[in-house]
Design an enzyme around this catalytic site. Structure first.
Site, PDB file in Angstrom:
ATOM      1  N   THR A  72       0.817  -1.212   0.000  1.00  0.00           N
ATOM      2  CA  THR A  72       0.000   0.000   0.000  1.00  0.00           C
ATOM      3  C   THR A  72       0.847   1.256   0.000  1.00  0.00           C
ATOM      4  OG1 THR A  72      -1.807  -1.146   1.137  1.00  0.00           O
ATOM      5  CG2 THR A  72      -1.787   1.242   1.275  1.00  0.00           C
ATOM      6  N   SER A 120       1.784  -7.610  -0.323  1.00  0.00           N
ATOM      7  CA  SER A 120       2.535  -8.561   0.511  1.00  0.00           C
ATOM      8  C   SER A 120       2.045  -9.987   0.337  1.00  0.00           C
ATOM      9  CB  SER A 120       2.447  -8.151   1.983  1.00  0.00           C
ATOM     10  OG  SER A 120       1.095  -8.107   2.425  1.00  0.00           O
ATOM     11  N   THR A 151       0.892  -4.421   4.357  1.00  0.00           N
ATOM     12  CA  THR A 151       0.609  -4.725   5.758  1.00  0.00           C
ATOM     13  C   THR A 151      -0.160  -6.025   5.963  1.00  0.00           C
ATOM     14  OG1 THR A 151      -1.417  -3.403   5.709  1.00  0.00           O
ATOM     15  CG2 THR A 151       0.611  -2.289   6.400  1.00  0.00           C
ATOM     16  N   ASP A 152      -0.783  -6.575   4.898  1.00  0.00           N
ATOM     17  CA  ASP A 152      -1.626  -7.757   5.080  1.00  0.00           C
ATOM     18  C   ASP A 152      -0.851  -8.923   5.686  1.00  0.00           C
ATOM     19  OD1 ASP A 152      -3.840  -6.472   4.178  1.00  0.00           O
ATOM     20  OD2 ASP A 152      -3.919  -7.442   2.219  1.00  0.00           O
TER      21      ASP A 152
END
Length: 421
Positions: A72, A120, A151-152
């Site tokens: 992101t 990710s 961030t996932d």
């Protein structure tokens, strides 16, 4: 005459047999040698890490490299809508362009290396193998590294790096919850502050840390707790290691690993340079719930899983059907299991025997990475258990002086007198 002829015939028969035997042995030795060579000399990937520039070499500031993987933070809002926080294309912008948009950094000289540019969750374990080696290659040149990811699965990527990067230099993982080009984005501030942490050298010997929203966490302890909020990352049982303010980087506690700084025990058993990425096994996670079936475990085994982490209820409990499937997987397929809890925090203690290992307070995603790497290096369950209960647990043991050692146990913190005579 008959004896002489017989002896001559026997010699004529034996010589070809001996020659054939020698040829067979030679071929066997060569074949074995080739196989051993293939296993021992697995080709390692090469990385075009940029050299430190002459200007940066002459500068008094530390040299920090940003190893970019996308996510992101490098995302672009779709249709140019700068108010759309959720509809965007992750991994759009290149890191060299993003760093160029930041103010000139006050505390570090910054270079970039574009490892990849996607979300990710799009990275394979084999690609994480490459990423870890790329970070080590960069740290052979630079004073610290920032790794940007989505961030996932950031917590999994960060813990993989924590377990495998061999350098003691700072590794700081960061990302963003909003794409780079929307109003109120957190990407530029997170990137700037992560560079500040890496350049401060305050997390040297900490292993990999995660920094978003001005908060620093240990990779082993951190997890994503909310799908949208910018303060999504937390360490439920442990809290933050420290914080980033202007201009300070404040560290208020260290992970247990830091107590082993400068010793051989600091490094994990997982030196990726000694194995091929093809040896990384399939390891899965099975989630327990009310009357959970055993189909997930059976399916994972059928797909070739060598290890399975169970995310159990409460203190790691699983249903009777899951338990039966686990027993069959162990007895008939030699699968190694690690027990964790789905509650979000809490310790699962190890029984000390069998093919089911207690995951301590690792969450299921972290335990999977630990088990996956363990199975890549050994099939011996006793060794894997030892790694989980030592390196994976990260219990504290600090030398106080020559006669006293401060240790922890399951019950309490105690002082043990050490005989020096």
């Amino acid at each position: 005459m008959t004896v002489v002829v017989r002896n001559m015939l026997m010699k004529r028969m034996l010589i070809p047999l001996l020659v054939l035997s020698l040829i067979a042995v030679t071929i066997g030795v060569l074949a074995a040698s080739n196989l051993a060579g293939a296993a021992e000399a697995a080709p390692l990937p090469k990385f075009d890490i940029p050299a430190v520039s002459a200007a940066h070499k002459s500068s008094p500031l530390p040299n920090v490299i940003v190893v970019a993987t996308g996510g992101t933070l490098a995302g672009a809002a779709r249709d140019g809508d700068k108010t759309n926080f959720q509809n965007y294309a992750a991994g759009t912008y290149e890191m060299k362009d993003l760093v160029a948009q930041l103010p000139v950094h006050k505390t570090a000289d910054v270079s970039t290396y574009q490892f990849g540019n996607k979300g990710s969750g799009g990275y394979t374990i084999k690609e994480l193998y490459d990423l870890s080696l790329a970070v080590d290659a960069a740290l052979a040149i630079y004073d610290g590294a920032v790794v940007t990811t989505g961030t996932d699965t950031m917590e999994e990527i960060a813990y993989f790096l924590d377990l495998t990067v061999r350098s003691e230099k700072p590794v700081v993982v960061t990302g963003a919850m909003r794409p780079w080009d929307v109003i109120g984005t957190d990407g530029p501030a997170n990137l700037y502050q992560a560079i500040k942490v890496a350049g401060s050298n305050k997390t040297k010997w900490f292993g990999t840390v995660v920094m978003l929203n001005d908060v620093i966490f240990a990779a082993r302890e951190v997890t994503k707790t909310n799908s949208h909020r910018m303060d999504t990352f937390d360490a439920p049982m442990f809290g933050a290691l420290g914080y980033v303010d202007d201009p300070a980087v404040r560290i208020y506690r260290a992970p247990a690993r830091a107590a082993k700084a400068g010793t051989p025990e600091w490094k994990s058993p997982f030196d990726l340079k000694t194995i091929s990425k093809d040896s990384l096994p399939i390891v899965e996670i099975a989630y327990n719930y009310q009357e959970a079936g055993g189909g997930a475990i059976r399916g994972f085994v059928e797909d070739g899983a060598k290890g399975i982490v169970t995310a159990g209820t409460g203190a790691g409990g699983i249903s009777s059907k899951m338990s039966a499937a686990r027993k069959d997987a162990i007895d008939n397929h030699g699968v190694v299991f690690v027990s964790t809890t789905r509650t979000g925090s809490g310790t699962i203690y190890d029984s000390g025997s069998g093919n089911t290992i207690g995951g301590d307070n690792l969450n299921a995603a972290h335990a999977r990475m630990m088990l996956l790497l363990s199975l890549a290096f050994t099939n011996d369950v006793h060794t894997i258990r030892d790694w989980f209960t030592t390196y994976g647990t990260q219990d504290v043991e600090v030398s106080v002086d020559s006669e006293t050692v401060l240790t922890t146990s399951d019950e309490a913190v105690t002082k043990e007198l050490v005989t020096t005579r």
